[in-house]
Design a protein around this motif. Structure first.
Motif, PDB file in Angstrom:
ATOM      1  N   THR A 265      65.574  74.613  29.576  1.00 26.90           N
ATOM      2  CA  THR A 265      67.038  74.576  29.756  1.00 26.90           C
ATOM      3  C   THR A 265      67.499  75.985  30.116  1.00 26.90           C
ATOM      4  O   THR A 265      66.678  76.918  30.167  1.00 26.90           O
ATOM      5  CB  THR A 265      67.749  74.105  28.454  1.00 26.90           C
TER       6      THR A 265
ATOM      7  N   TYR B 193      62.057  70.957  35.445  1.00 27.45           N
ATOM      8  CA  TYR B 193      63.409  71.534  35.380  1.00 27.45           C
ATOM      9  C   TYR B 193      64.175  71.249  36.669  1.00 27.45           C
ATOM     10  O   TYR B 193      65.331  70.810  36.654  1.00 27.45           O
ATOM     11  CB  TYR B 193      63.390  73.065  35.137  1.00 27.45           C
TER      12      TYR B 193
ATOM     13  N   LEU C 158      72.495  71.953  32.798  1.00 29.27           N
ATOM     14  CA  LEU C 158      71.547  72.622  33.697  1.00 29.27           C
ATOM     15  C   LEU C 158      72.231  73.011  34.999  1.00 29.27           C
ATOM     16  O   LEU C 158      72.927  72.210  35.602  1.00 29.27           O
ATOM     17  CB  LEU C 158      70.356  71.699  34.004  1.00 29.27           C
TER      18      LEU C 158
END
Ligand SMILES: O=CN(O)C[C@@H](CC1CCCC1)C(=O)N1NCCC[C@H]1C(=O)Nc1ccccn1
Ligand code: NI
Length: 183
Positions: free
Chosen positions: A3, A40, A55
């Motif tokens: 994160t 991610y 994000l």
């Protein structure tokens, strides 16, 4: 999962270091790190997940950005034809490149830079990248257009280079000589 708190910001020394080659075949640990980079990027492009975890959207990520000074990058993006480029690579190298340059007309940003730095970032228009995939198999990619720009931005992170290092301070929006603009 990665994160925003895991992403280091400009001023952190790791962003200005040269990252270490990853030993091949990759260890399980290095494979997990590389997978987490790609995860991610995909999560950051998912409206639900990115909102839930706060994000910032990205199309690429390099291991030094999560304070891992190892030569690993992940890219997940589309080109103007809508083809998807999804790669998680060890030890990427630009084996050859065009003389011709290209640049994003929107300029560039960086998940490790919490400010806008306006200006054109001249890059090679076409590159050939040699690297190793997640299993340690050699790969060779010929890239142009937006994906080529993204790969150069990520490989620069492995050498401690930030996008704004290329911006002409005197005239940030000067058209780089003979360069191809990429919308
Ligand atoms: O090292 C990796 N990074 O720092 C993440 C960067 C990498 C890209 C910057 C320019 C080329 C590679 C990133 O993706 N961004 N930078 C900051 C926030 C926006 C986001 C972005 O440009 N998104 C985007 C661009 C075009 C189309 C769709 N999405
Ligand atoms: Ni970046």
């Amino acid at each position: 999962m990665i994160t925003m708190k895991d992403i280091i910001r400009e001023g952190h020394p790791t962003l200005r270091q040269a990252a270490e080659e990853v030993a091949m075949p990759p260890s399980e640990e290095d494979k997990e790190i590389l997978k987490s980079l790609l995860e991610y990027i995909k999560n950051s492009q998912d409206p639900q997940i990115s909102q839930q975890y706060g994000l910032r959207g990205g199309v690429g990520l390099a291991a030094p950005q999560i304070n891992v000074p190892k030569r690993m990058i992940a890219v997940h993006t589309k080109d103007t034809n809508g083809d998807t480029y999804s790669y998680a690579l060890f030890n990427p190298k630009i084996a050859s490149h065009s003389v011709e340059k290209a640049y994003l007309t929107s300029g560039e940003g960086c998940l490790s830079v919490d400010r806008a730095v306006p200006g054109f970032v001249p890059r090679y228009a076409r590159i050939t990248v040699k690297a190793f995939d997640i299993e340690g198999k050699p790969v060779k990619l010929r890239l142009k257009g937006f994906p080529a720009i993204v790969f150069q931005h990520e490989i620069d992170h492995l050498n401690g280079i930030m996008f704004y290092d290329y911006i002409d301070e005197k005239d940030p929006f000067k058209e780089p000589e003979g360069a191809t603009p990429i919308e």
